[in-house]
Design a protein around this motif. Structure first.
Motif, PDB file in Angstrom:
ATOM      1  N   SER A 194       0.844  -1.182   0.000  1.00 50.37           N
ATOM      2  CA  SER A 194       0.000   0.000   0.000  1.00 50.37           C
ATOM      3  C   SER A 194       0.885   1.240   0.000  1.00 50.37           C
ATOM      4  O   SER A 194       1.616   1.489   0.953  1.00 50.37           O
ATOM      5  CB  SER A 194      -0.897  -0.024   1.236  1.00 50.37           C
ATOM      6  N   GLY A 195       0.840   1.977  -1.084  1.00 52.18           N
ATOM      7  CA  GLY A 195       1.712   3.153  -1.231  1.00 52.18           C
ATOM      8  C   GLY A 195       2.618   3.007  -2.436  1.00 52.18           C
ATOM      9  O   GLY A 195       3.434   2.095  -2.490  1.00 52.18           O
ATOM     10  N   GLY A 196       2.471   3.896  -3.401  1.00 49.26           N
ATOM     11  CA  GLY A 196       3.251   3.813  -4.637  1.00 49.26           C
ATOM     12  C   GLY A 196       4.389   4.796  -4.685  1.00 49.26           C
ATOM     13  O   GLY A 196       4.806   5.243  -5.749  1.00 49.26           O
ATOM     14  N   GLY A 197       4.926   5.148  -3.513  1.00 49.05           N
ATOM     15  CA  GLY A 197       6.128   5.993  -3.465  1.00 49.05           C
ATOM     16  C   GLY A 197       7.362   5.131  -3.640  1.00 49.05           C
ATOM     17  O   GLY A 197       7.261   3.932  -3.872  1.00 49.05           O
ATOM     18  N   PRO A 198       8.548   5.757  -3.538  1.00 46.84           N
ATOM     19  CA  PRO A 198       9.777   5.001  -3.777  1.00 46.84           C
ATOM     20  C   PRO A 198       9.940   3.764  -2.889  1.00 46.84           C
ATOM     21  O   PRO A 198      10.360   2.717  -3.377  1.00 46.84           O
ATOM     22  CB  PRO A 198      10.903   6.013  -3.525  1.00 46.84           C
ATOM     23  N   GLU A 202      10.106   0.154  -4.561  1.00 49.17           N
ATOM     24  CA  GLU A 202      11.351  -0.616  -4.465  1.00 49.17           C
ATOM     25  C   GLU A 202      11.122  -1.945  -3.769  1.00 49.17           C
ATOM     26  O   GLU A 202      11.688  -2.963  -4.162  1.00 49.17           O
ATOM     27  CB  GLU A 202      12.423   0.192  -3.730  1.00 49.17           C
ATOM     28  N   PHE A 203      10.290  -1.941  -2.752  1.00 45.59           N
ATOM     29  CA  PHE A 203      10.008  -3.205  -2.084  1.00 45.59           C
ATOM     30  C   PHE A 203       9.338  -4.175  -3.057  1.00 45.59           C
ATOM     31  O   PHE A 203       9.712  -5.343  -3.149  1.00 45.59           O
ATOM     32  CB  PHE A 203       9.125  -2.998  -0.849  1.00 45.59           C
ATOM     33  N   ALA A 204       8.341  -3.688  -3.792  1.00 49.47           N
ATOM     34  CA  ALA A 204       7.643  -4.547  -4.753  1.00 49.47           C
ATOM     35  C   ALA A 204       8.627  -5.102  -5.780  1.00 49.47           C
ATOM     36  O   ALA A 204       8.567  -6.280  -6.149  1.00 49.47           O
ATOM     37  CB  ALA A 204       6.528  -3.769  -5.440  1.00 49.47           C
ATOM     38  N   ALA A 205       9.548  -4.261  -6.216  1.00 56.41           N
ATOM     39  CA  ALA A 205      10.522  -4.700  -7.213  1.00 56.41           C
ATOM     40  C   ALA A 205      11.463  -5.760  -6.639  1.00 56.41           C
ATOM     41  O   ALA A 205      11.752  -6.763  -7.291  1.00 56.41           O
ATOM     42  CB  ALA A 205      11.326  -3.510  -7.726  1.00 56.41           C
ATOM     43  N   SER A 228       1.146 -13.460  -6.596  1.00 56.79           N
ATOM     44  CA  SER A 228       0.789 -12.149  -7.151  1.00 56.79           C
ATOM     45  C   SER A 228       1.334 -11.026  -6.279  1.00 56.79           C
ATOM     46  O   SER A 228       1.414 -11.144  -5.063  1.00 56.79           O
ATOM     47  CB  SER A 228      -0.734 -12.029  -7.287  1.00 56.79           C
ATOM     48  N   VAL A 229       1.743  -9.945  -6.933  1.00 64.71           N
ATOM     49  CA  VAL A 229       2.216  -8.750  -6.239  1.00 64.71           C
ATOM     50  C   VAL A 229       1.349  -7.586  -6.693  1.00 64.71           C
ATOM     51  O   VAL A 229       1.128  -7.407  -7.896  1.00 64.71           O
ATOM     52  CB  VAL A 229       3.707  -8.462  -6.557  1.00 64.71           C
ATOM     53  N   HIS A 230       0.823  -6.830  -5.743  1.00 62.78           N
ATOM     54  CA  HIS A 230      -0.064  -5.705  -6.077  1.00 62.78           C
ATOM     55  C   HIS A 230       0.431  -4.437  -5.387  1.00 62.78           C
ATOM     56  O   HIS A 230       0.876  -4.485  -4.246  1.00 62.78           O
ATOM     57  CB  HIS A 230      -1.494  -5.973  -5.589  1.00 62.78           C
ATOM     58  N   ILE A 231       0.307  -3.323  -6.079  1.00 60.53           N
ATOM     59  CA  ILE A 231       0.602  -2.029  -5.449  1.00 60.53           C
ATOM     60  C   ILE A 231      -0.684  -1.205  -5.462  1.00 60.53           C
ATOM     61  O   ILE A 231      -1.311  -1.040  -6.513  1.00 60.53           O
ATOM     62  CB  ILE A 231       1.695  -1.252  -6.224  1.00 60.53           C
ATOM     63  N   VAL A 261      -0.631  -2.829 -10.679  1.00 62.04           N
ATOM     64  CA  VAL A 261      -0.663  -1.489 -10.098  1.00 62.04           C
ATOM     65  C   VAL A 261      -2.110  -0.991 -10.076  1.00 62.04           C
ATOM     66  O   VAL A 261      -2.739  -0.855 -11.125  1.00 62.04           O
ATOM     67  CB  VAL A 261       0.222  -0.511 -10.900  1.00 62.04           C
ATOM     68  N   LEU A 262      -2.646  -0.773  -8.881  1.00 59.34           N
ATOM     69  CA  LEU A 262      -4.022  -0.291  -8.735  1.00 59.34           C
ATOM     70  C   LEU A 262      -3.972   1.183  -8.368  1.00 59.34           C
ATOM     71  O   LEU A 262      -3.644   1.534  -7.240  1.00 59.34           O
ATOM     72  CB  LEU A 262      -4.727  -1.083  -7.634  1.00 59.34           C
TER      73      LEU A 262
END
Ligand code: FAD
Ligand code: MG
Ligand code: MG
Ligand code: MG
Ligand code: MG
Length: 552
Positions: A194-198, A202-205, A228-231, A261-262
């Motif tokens: 939850s949170g599409g900042g850096p 980076e964690f998702a990546a 599955s990975v979701h942001i 990416v949501l």
């Protein structure tokens, strides 16, 4: 060694524990630094060893190299490679360390109230006296008033990284059990950020890299399409504080990697096994959705720590920003006795920077046209020039004011196509109330720490002469040193074996493997010690040779 008691609460005063010795302590000012993070450590790095009697107070006895924290969560780096003992850093200035938490500051008595659990597990409180105090306590995670955050993980500290790592590995192992149903397996392998900042990106990546590179090898039973990975991002784009090309690159990259990416989505509640969020549709309607979760990372920006909030409240009207402690351009805490207390890094903001800068820009513009500033009629093309200047100097501000262009039309209330003085004033008011003008980054904290070190060095040299000249009550800071100016050196984010750069000024790059190395070398250079650098280099080598360490 019995400390004397005193101060408003008649607590023990920690003098004997922080003074070098009787004779020296009297001549050297006591410099007390709250926090051993980026700001505090940068200050220690360039401070002359002989000028101050230095004490650092922090609940953590290590400096944490935060930019690499996302890598540590998935075992790309060892956790201990990212930390540096504060006492080690302090040895250069022969400083003192007190492992405790600052609770309050008595500005008129020049005492910091601190708390710690003693050897019996009982809370003890005492005072630490200062001549100069630097507040660099960083920030807290912003809960945004969302329910159920006890079911989410945070990523601020080394313990957070450890817990995340254990959880991720535990989920993978549980998913492999023959007794786990298909639905449960899918849920255990559903990772939500939850949170599409850096930090979130980076964690998702990193997580994606882990799942892709190591999983197929070590968990052959798990099917890639079960993971599955979701942001979840509240804005229209991820990395929305970066240049548009950068955020586009990141989104395309994730689309290719099947990281969902949501956007335009707000989390309402995190439950133990699912996350509930609302998503704005293209037609403007809002619908509620949910996702099963095996793991949820909460990284939606920063808010002030309890100490910052307390101090802001205590200083009353001189503190008006809800997001951070306000300082003047010399980084002195507004409302505190002049030259006693400074605030740097995430916990602070420099007041009025953007609006002041716009005002002086307009003033120049007016004079160059031979008119009084009050009579200036600003055309849209003038505003573009102002906006360019603001963009160059306050890249972070622009991120919050993405639509500088639109602001012009919003505030042109009479739709005359020009902004008059009154309309401009309204606009500047809004800018000032909405912004912390500097980014909450290591880069900024580092620059502010160095700034104070250089200024304090100079003050130590000059103050005797100045005092002799009877400038005792004058503004010593301003007399000896220039105001702080932030230099934006660009932003970086790591996205699945590639890195994106936003160098401000419209420059941005995104690239493949070479970018990863460039990215790493930037942080290598910023890293505090050879020790840390060596440890990280060894970790990367180890990972290259043997893969990640999947033990938890
Ligand atoms: P911090 O570095 O957070 O230090 C605060 C210190 O104060 C700590 O030692 C803490 O223990 C101590 N403290 C807290 N409360 C008290 C108290 N009451 N009394 C005494 N001490 C206290 N920035 C970048 O520029 N680039 C990046 O790539 C980047 N990546 C990041 C990744 C992650 C996962 C995170 C969490 C942050 C990242 N940042 C990055 C942001 C950067 O870490 C912060 O902006 C920076 O740490 C701010 O420095 P600071 O000194 O203000 O606070
Ligand atoms: Mg700090
Ligand atoms: Mg830190
Ligand atoms: Mg700070
Ligand atoms: Mg008008």
């Amino acid at each position: 060694l019995q400390p004397r008691r005193g101060g408003p609460k008649n607590l023990p005063i920690a003098e004997v524990y922080i003074d070098d010795d009787e004779t020296k302590a009297k001549t050297k000012p006591r410099l007390v630094i709250l926090g051993g993070g980026w700001g505090g450590v940068a200050l220690l790095k360039d401070l002359n060893p002989d000028d101050y009697n230095v004490t650092v107070i922090s609940p953590a006895n290590y400096f944490l190299f935060t930019p690499m924290l996302p890598s540590a969560t998935v075992g790309t780096l060892e956790l201990r490679s990212l930390v540096e003992p504060i006492r080690r850093i302090l040895s250069r200035v022969s400083g003192h360390f007190i492992r405790a938490k600052a609770e309050d500051v008595e500005f008129s008595h020049k005492l910091v109230e601190v708390s710690q659990l003693d050897h019996k597990g009982k809370e003890v409180r005492f005072y630490v006296p200062y001549d100069k105090l630097v507040i660099a306590v960083g920030s807290a995670t912003n809960p945004h008033g969302v329910k159920g955050l006890e079911n989410a993980f945070f990523l601020k500290d080394i313990n957070d990284a450890r817990m995340i790592r254990n959880k991720v590995i535990q989920n993978l192992e549980l998913a492999c059990l023959p007794t786990t149903s298909d639905d449960d397996r899918k849920r255990l392998l559903s990772f939500v950020v939850s949170g599409g900042g850096p930090t979130g990106v980076e964690f998702a990546a990193e997580l994606y890299d882990l799942l892709n590179e190591d999983l197929t090898r070590h968990f052959p039973r798990l099917l890639r399409n079960e993971i599955s990975v979701h942001i979840i991002q509240s804005r229209g784009h991820i990395l929305n504080t970066y240049d548009e090309t950068v955020s586009k690159y990141a989104e395309e990259r994730f689309a290719r990697d099947q990281v969902e990416v949501l956007t335009n989505s707000r989390v309402k509640e995190v439950q133990p096994d699912k996350i509930i969020f609302s998503q704005k549709q293209e037609d403007g309607s809002v619908i509620t959705k949910e996702l099963p979760i095996g793991f949820c990372l909460w990284s939606t920006g920063v808010s002030p720590t309890a100490l910052s909030q307390k101090l802001a409240k205590k200083l009353g009207d001189s503190q008006t920003n809800r997001h951070a402690l306000e300082t003047d351009t010399h980084l002195r805490l507004n409302g505190a006795p002049l030259g006693d207390v400074y605030a740097i890094g995430d916990c602070s903001t420099v007041q009025n920077n953007v609006a002041d800068s716009i005002v002086s820009f307009l003033r120049k513009l007016a004079w160059s046209r031979g008119i009084e500033p009050e009579t200036l009629q600003l055309h849209f093309s003038d505003w573009r020039t102002v906006a360019q200047d603001v963009k160059k100097r306050f890249p972070q501000a622009v991120n919050h004011l993405k639509r500088l262009d639109k602001l012009f039309f919003e505030f042109d209330k009479d739709q005359s196509g020009t902004l008059d003085f009154g309309e401009l004033r309204e606009l500047l008011n809004q800018i000032d109330s909405k912004l912390t003008s500097l980014p909450a980054t290591a880069q900024r904290a580092h620059q502010q720490g160095l700034y104070l070190a250089h200024k304090f060095n100079k003050m130590a040299k000059i103050s005797d002469a100045m005092l002799a000249n009877d400038i005792r009550d004058g503004d010593l800071d301003a007399a000896v040193y220039k105001a702080f100016e932030y230099r934006h050196l660009g932003s970086l984010a790591y996205i699945g074996n590639s890195a994106v750069f936003d160098l401000g000024d419209g420059w941005s790059m995104a690239g493949g493997l070479w970018a990863v190395y460039a990215w790493r070398s930037v942080y290598f250079a910023q890293s505090v010690s050879f020790r840390t650098r060596s440890l990280m280099a060894m970790d990367w080598m180890k990972r290259g040779l043997f893969g990640r360490d999947l033990v938890a």
